[in-house]
Design an enzyme around this catalytic site. Structure first.
Site, PDB file in Angstrom:
ATOM      1  N   ARG A 162      48.344  45.925  34.162  1.00  0.00           N
ATOM      2  CA  ARG A 162      47.031  46.370  34.617  1.00  0.00           C
ATOM      3  C   ARG A 162      47.176  47.836  35.015  1.00  0.00           C
ATOM      4  O   ARG A 162      48.254  48.285  35.423  1.00  0.00           O
ATOM      5  CB  ARG A 162      46.570  45.564  35.830  1.00  0.00           C
ATOM      6  CG  ARG A 162      46.392  44.075  35.556  1.00  0.00           C
ATOM      7  CD  ARG A 162      45.990  43.337  36.832  1.00  0.00           C
ATOM      8  NE  ARG A 162      45.753  41.931  36.581  1.00  0.00           N
ATOM      9  CZ  ARG A 162      46.662  40.958  36.730  1.00  0.00           C
ATOM     10  NH1 ARG A 162      47.896  41.282  37.117  1.00  0.00           N
ATOM     11  NH2 ARG A 162      46.360  39.702  36.486  1.00  0.00           N
ATOM     12  N   LYS A 186      47.921  40.518  41.011  1.00  0.00           N
ATOM     13  CA  LYS A 186      46.824  39.985  41.820  1.00  0.00           C
ATOM     14  C   LYS A 186      47.301  38.839  42.699  1.00  0.00           C
ATOM     15  O   LYS A 186      48.084  38.002  42.284  1.00  0.00           O
ATOM     16  CB  LYS A 186      45.700  39.477  40.903  1.00  0.00           C
ATOM     17  CG  LYS A 186      44.894  40.584  40.237  1.00  0.00           C
ATOM     18  CD  LYS A 186      43.738  39.980  39.463  1.00  0.00           C
ATOM     19  CE  LYS A 186      42.853  41.062  38.868  1.00  0.00           C
ATOM     20  NZ  LYS A 186      41.719  40.481  38.115  1.00  0.00           N
ATOM     21  N   HIS A 212      41.949  48.802  30.183  1.00  0.00           N
ATOM     22  CA  HIS A 212      42.141  47.351  30.212  1.00  0.00           C
ATOM     23  C   HIS A 212      42.251  46.790  28.802  1.00  0.00           C
ATOM     24  O   HIS A 212      42.944  45.786  28.575  1.00  0.00           O
ATOM     25  CB  HIS A 212      40.988  46.674  30.956  1.00  0.00           C
ATOM     26  CG  HIS A 212      41.272  45.235  31.295  1.00  0.00           C
ATOM     27  ND1 HIS A 212      42.247  44.859  32.195  1.00  0.00           N
ATOM     28  CD2 HIS A 212      40.721  44.082  30.851  1.00  0.00           C
ATOM     29  CE1 HIS A 212      42.282  43.545  32.284  1.00  0.00           C
ATOM     30  NE2 HIS A 212      41.364  43.042  31.483  1.00  0.00           N
ATOM     31  N   ARG A 264      45.820  46.536  27.600  1.00  0.00           N
ATOM     32  CA  ARG A 264      46.504  45.317  28.069  1.00  0.00           C
ATOM     33  C   ARG A 264      46.071  44.124  27.226  1.00  0.00           C
ATOM     34  O   ARG A 264      46.900  43.295  26.842  1.00  0.00           O
ATOM     35  CB  ARG A 264      46.153  45.114  29.543  1.00  0.00           C
ATOM     36  CG  ARG A 264      46.536  43.773  30.140  1.00  0.00           C
ATOM     37  CD  ARG A 264      46.226  43.810  31.642  1.00  0.00           C
ATOM     38  NE  ARG A 264      46.007  42.493  32.219  1.00  0.00           N
ATOM     39  CZ  ARG A 264      46.961  41.714  32.712  1.00  0.00           C
ATOM     40  NH1 ARG A 264      48.222  42.097  32.647  1.00  0.00           N
ATOM     41  NH2 ARG A 264      46.677  40.545  33.262  1.00  0.00           N
ATOM     42  N   HIS A 286      48.869  35.729  34.634  1.00  0.00           N
ATOM     43  CA  HIS A 286      47.703  34.873  34.847  1.00  0.00           C
ATOM     44  C   HIS A 286      48.111  33.615  35.605  1.00  0.00           C
ATOM     45  O   HIS A 286      49.129  33.004  35.312  1.00  0.00           O
ATOM     46  CB  HIS A 286      47.089  34.463  33.504  1.00  0.00           C
ATOM     47  CG  HIS A 286      46.325  35.563  32.851  1.00  0.00           C
ATOM     48  ND1 HIS A 286      46.055  35.595  31.505  1.00  0.00           N
ATOM     49  CD2 HIS A 286      45.761  36.696  33.367  1.00  0.00           C
ATOM     50  CE1 HIS A 286      45.371  36.691  31.219  1.00  0.00           C
ATOM     51  NE2 HIS A 286      45.185  37.360  32.325  1.00  0.00           N
ATOM     52  N   TYR A 333      41.517  35.017  27.274  1.00  0.00           N
ATOM     53  CA  TYR A 333      41.815  36.446  27.249  1.00  0.00           C
ATOM     54  C   TYR A 333      42.355  36.903  25.911  1.00  0.00           C
ATOM     55  O   TYR A 333      42.198  38.042  25.514  1.00  0.00           O
ATOM     56  CB  TYR A 333      42.858  36.695  28.346  1.00  0.00           C
ATOM     57  CG  TYR A 333      43.029  38.112  28.789  1.00  0.00           C
ATOM     58  CD1 TYR A 333      43.855  38.983  28.088  1.00  0.00           C
ATOM     59  CD2 TYR A 333      42.391  38.588  29.917  1.00  0.00           C
ATOM     60  CE1 TYR A 333      44.041  40.276  28.499  1.00  0.00           C
ATOM     61  CE2 TYR A 333      42.566  39.887  30.339  1.00  0.00           C
ATOM     62  CZ  TYR A 333      43.396  40.722  29.631  1.00  0.00           C
ATOM     63  OH  TYR A 333      43.571  42.008  30.056  1.00  0.00           O
TER      64      TYR A 333
END
Length: 307
Positions: free
Chosen positions: A161, A184, A252, A255, A278, A287
């Site tokens: 990211r 995250k 993004h 990625r 993830h 994704y």
């Protein structure tokens, strides 16, 4: 917050504290949770004509939930955002019902409107390479050009990211064969670093006027502070205009391209999930996308027909 009862406010703060401690929720996530649930509680106070304590909240009905959703949509909120808000409210109420030993079927029965999940479109492999090569030509100062190329190479070559790439510090260089990235929610993952990315970062450091220091940012702005995401976005905007690429060619998307190209080359979906950081495989499935013909080709090789 004046429309929210002290008991409900205390419960919200306790839930948020638990989300931070037990779930490792990030600050931005907690801020969104607090805002979404506070707005819900304030609406219910208006809707019912008085601030709602714990017992009244646990007696909410499906019509009450629908009234909140109709009101929220009337403020211009789209279905995707409403779904996020409803998810936060349900999570809070699940916690509340466990604490109070109460049934909350009406809240859990509420359904957000369906929405079409938006996915960033990947670049082709040729377009991704052209993006990296052309980024280096955008600045007359060699060190800035080398910096921008190094950042974009990390996004595409390692699937980082933009916040993760720009969050690297001097101690992370020279880049090793694998990087430990905290993504995250504080989730840590190990990411292989391709030779091109290691070389690009080494070239940038050799050109940079700023000495590498362990506790300072690896990627510096022209004044020496941490490079901002907006600076990377702007250089990519210029490049995509020059190359005739769509507006979806963002940091993004690099990625996303990393994941898509790995999958189309036969990469394992669960391995890609780990590389991307993830939490669930379903996120990776949504994704990453490859064309149906490629999927069928992989299937035919894996399952040759007998006879």
């Amino acid at each position: 917050m004046s429309l929210i009862s002290p008991a409900a406010r205390d419960a919200l703060q306790a839930w948020l504290k638990g989300q931070r401690a037990l779930q490792g929720a990030a600050d931005n996530t907690l801020d969104a949770y607090a805002r979404d649930v506070s707005e819900f509680l304030a609406f219910m106070a208006e809707h019912k004509g008085a601030a709602q304590g714990i017992a009244p909240l646990l007696r909410l009905t499906l019509p009450d939930m629908r009234a909140w959703m109709v009101f929220t949509r009337s403020t211009g909120v789209g279905p995707r955002t409403l779904a996020r808000k409803l998810s936060a409210v349900k999570s809070f109420f699940r916690w509340l019902s466990e604490r109070e030993g109460a049934e909350i079927s009406a809240v859990l029965a509420a359904r957000a409107p369906k929405y079409q999940r938006k996915l960033p479109r990947p670049l082709t492999e040729d377009a991704a390479r052209a993006m990296i090569e052309t980024v280096e030509l955008q600045h007359s100062d060699p060190w800035v050009a080398a910096r921008d190329m190094a950042v974009v190479t990390l996004l595409y070559g390692c699937g980082l990211r933009i916040s993760e790439a720009l969050g690297l510090d001097g101690r992370d260089a020279p880049l090793p064969d694998v990087l430990r990235i905290v993504g995250k929610g504080g989730k840590e993952r190990v990411v292989p670093v391709i030779a091109a990315a290691r070389m690009a970062v080494a070239h940038y450091l050799a050109e940079s006027p700023w000495p590498k220091e362990d506790d300072l940012p690896l990627f510096r702005g022209v004044r020496g502070g941490r490079l901002s995401p907006r600076a990377v976005q702007k250089v990519m905007e210029r490049v995509r205009a020059q190359l005739g690429l769509p507006a979806s060619a963002t940091p993004h998307a690099m990625r996303h391209s990393f994941a898509t190209h790995l999958l189309s080359a036969g990469g394992d979906l669960r391995a890609i999930q780990e590389l991307l950081g993830h939490a669930s495989l379903s996120t990776t499935q949504a994704y990453t996308s490859v064309d149906q013909a490629r999927l069928m080709e992989v299937y035919d090789r894996a399952h040759p027909k007998a006879g």
